[in-house]
Design a protein around this motif. Structure first.
Motif, PDB file in Angstrom:
ATOM      1  N   ASP A  49       0.866  -1.204   0.005  1.00 38.94           N
ATOM      2  CA  ASP A  49       0.091   0.112   0.184  1.00 38.94           C
ATOM      3  C   ASP A  49       1.021   1.155  -0.028  1.00 38.94           C
ATOM      4  N   ALA A  50       1.998   1.146   0.984  1.00 44.07           N
ATOM      5  CA  ALA A  50       2.908   2.443   0.837  1.00 44.07           C
ATOM      6  C   ALA A  50       3.298   2.495  -0.305  1.00 44.07           C
ATOM      7  N   VAL A  51       3.894   1.709  -0.980  1.00 49.23           N
ATOM      8  CA  VAL A  51       4.669   1.611  -2.202  1.00 49.23           C
ATOM      9  C   VAL A  51       3.743   2.237  -3.377  1.00 49.23           C
ATOM     10  N   LYS A  52       2.534   1.853  -3.350  1.00 49.01           N
ATOM     11  CA  LYS A  52       1.698   2.366  -4.464  1.00 49.01           C
ATOM     12  C   LYS A  52       1.242   3.598  -4.174  1.00 49.01           C
ATOM     13  N   LYS A  53       1.333   4.291  -2.949  1.00 45.62           N
ATOM     14  CA  LYS A  53       1.007   5.692  -2.531  1.00 45.62           C
ATOM     15  C   LYS A  53       1.938   6.666  -3.021  1.00 45.62           C
ATOM     16  N   GLY A  54       3.356   6.210  -2.692  1.00 44.45           N
ATOM     17  CA  GLY A  54       4.302   6.913  -3.002  1.00 44.45           C
ATOM     18  C   GLY A  54       4.594   6.809  -4.644  1.00 44.45           C
TER      19      GLY A  54
END
Lengths: 450, 95
Positions: free
Chosen positions: A310-315
């Motif tokens: 999720d964090a990878v996608k958001k960044g």
């Protein structure tokens, strides 16, 4: 002006933390090559690939030199070949294999690492061309080294084609008997995007232009280095991953833009999936362990992978408007040093992998299984994974590798990026009555969104 | 031929500290008529680092030739020397 600290940070990412662009993939539309005669068709395929990709490797190497970011693979993705076979005067298995070897030879001549698109789209039903292509897969894989094949058996909008899943159980088994690396170049997919740069799932979807560039970034090592330094709470952990992911994606975006500009083709998308390699440090499993779990596969692993993805996608989404493909994190067992270790130690099994794939991209990937696993059980494992994708609106894939003559616990080496690993145990519980019921499982209620 | 992308390059040197590194690298730049815009150098725990941002538009030579000559000097001086176009840093660190 960028400051010294930022410059050194980028250099450290490349030199110490293995930041690289995993692949620049050139998509080529081959529909114009289809003619009545297969020989003529193959000539036109070769001509078109040479025309579009003649200077591809040279251009990518030039961009690598300019920006100092390594680009590991140069790949080509073509129109799903089943469409070409359908257009032949006499579609046949033999014709399919001839096209397969034509593609493989073109890739070799142009120093292309992999060529994808030996693909059939059968999420509703198989056409004559699909049938010929799927039945030819074992022979096509045996006859080639760089060709990648994918079969799309389901989508959220169309349901699950169980007939094709059952057939793929047989095809995977047969492929494993005739080719050592064949099953590593073959994936069964649901909800496949048309712009994947990663193999073996890449094909040049019919919604694309004549030629386009898609970029697959990498960078588990960079994310791991950032996670290692973070002892903060979950907000800080997620922020750290987002910041790093942003930077990696921006690097990928610049490289994709520049290659597309020099090639004079469209820039399609950036797939921001974290793609591990067998190199020490370049592991998604190790990121999970660095978050505070003793061994990847232990309790907490699914949650850790979920927050990572999720964090990878958001960044990444913040970094570029061209995000596409799979975009998440891969956990290919034999290609990830950390996964190889936990699989060998028995900390992870197919069931836990399945759970973890419900929150990352792709699926049960690069898992060596005993060579005597019945084809119905292979189909059952595929069906479980495909269901996760279909009912949760996400892309999933299955890349199982039955190892001829090997049983659980035995060790296998595939070499290079494909890695190595212990043969994983498979539950021998009969599911043949289920997988042989026949037909298509209707589209999920989650697909009715009109 | 006009350069398709920018004209600014970043030269980074990492090495054990010793005399002559800055002199060696900047002499190559001068010979190629490359104009240095920013130059910083530090030694931390015995590790020498130097970062130079330079404009190659004044040089009659292209990026490839400049990179080649600098890398040759890097080998001669036995230092880690990297030459990259500046856009990669701008893109990664600036919104």
């Amino acid at each position: 002006m960028v400051n010294s600290e930022e410059i050194l940070e980028t250099i450290k990412m490349v030199k110490v933390e293995q930041l690289d662009i995993r692949t620049v993939t050139l998509g080529i539309n081959l529909l114009s090559c289809a003619k009545n005669d297969v020989g003529h068709t193959c000539e036109r395929i070769t001509d078109k690939i040479f025309d579009k990709a003649g200077d591809f490797v040279e251009i990518v190497n030039g961009v690598q030199e300019d920006f100092g970011i390594p680009i590991v693979n140069k790949r080509i993705a073509v129109t799903p070949i089943s469409l070409i076979i359908n257009a032949l005067g006499m579609p046949s298995k033999k014709a399919a294999v001839k096209i397969a070897t034509t593609l493989d030879e073109a890739a070799e001549d142009l120093s292309i690492d992999f060529i994808g698109g030996y693909t059939a789209l059968v999420h509703r039903a198989a056409s004559l061309g699909d049938n010929m292509l799927i039945e030819s897969i074992p022979e096509a894989m045996e006859a080639t080294d760089r060709l990648c094949s994918s079969v799309v058996v389901a989508s959220t909008r169309d349901g699950i084609n169980m007939d094709e899943i059952l057939r793929m159980g047989r095809i995977i088994k047969k492929t494993s008997e005739v080719s050592d690396t064949g099953c590593a170049r073959l994936v069964v997919l649901a909800n496949a995007p048309e712009d994947i740069p990663f193999m073996p799932g890449a094909y040049h979807g019919i919604g694309n232009s004549d030629a386009s560039i898609n970029v697959g970034i990498s960078g588990p090592g960079v994310v791991r280095a950032a996670v290692e330094k973070t002892n903060g709470n979950f907000t800080e952990l997620c922020d750290t991953i987002k910041r790093v992911s942003f930077k990696i994606v921006r690097a990928g975006e610049l490289i994709g833009e520049e290659v597309a500009k020099r090639m004079k083709v469209d820039f399609g998308s950036i797939d921001l999936s974290l793609a591990p390699t067998p190199v020490v440090g370049d592991s998604v499993a190790k990121i999970i362990e660095d978050m505070g779990i003793e061994h990847c596969g232990g309790p907490g692993s699914t949650c850790a992978l979920a927050l990572l993805t999720d964090a990878v996608k958001k960044g990444g989404i913040m970094a570029s408007s061209r995000i596409g493909g799979y975009s998440g994190a891969f956990i290919p067992v034999s290609e990830d040093r950390g996964m190889i270790e936990v699989a060998k130690a028995g900390h992870i099994n197919i069931e836990k992998l399945e759970a973890m794939t419900s929150v990352c991209s792709v699926g049960i990937d690069m898992v060596p299984i005993p060579g005597d696993t019945p084809e119905e059980i292979i189909a059952g494992i595929i069906a479980d994974e495909i269901a996760i994708g279909v009912y949760n609106n996400k892309t999933v894939g299955v890349r199982l590798i039955p190892i001829k003559g090997k049983k659980e616990g035995d060790y296998v080496h595939f070499g290079g990026l494909l890695g190595e690993g212990a043969v994983m145990p498979v539950k021998k519980i009969d599911c043949s009555k289920f997988v042989k019921r026949g037909g298509r499982i209707p589209a999920s209620v989650t697909s009715f969104r009109n | 031929m006009a350069d398709p992308i920018g004209e600014k390059i970043v030269i980074t040197v990492l090495s054990a500290d010793r005399p002559g590194i800055v002199a060696g690298v900047t002499r190559v730049l001068a010979d190629l008529n490359v104009n240095i815009l920013e130059l910083s150098q530090t030694v931390l725990d015995g590790v020498f680092s130097m970062i130079a941002i330079a404009d190659i538009s004044t040089s009659g030579y292209d990026f490839k030739k400049i990179k080649h000559d600098l890398e040759a000097e890097g080998v001669k001086l036995n230092i880690n020397l990297l030459i990259q176009r500046k856009e990669i840093f701008d893109r990664m660190h600036r919104i």
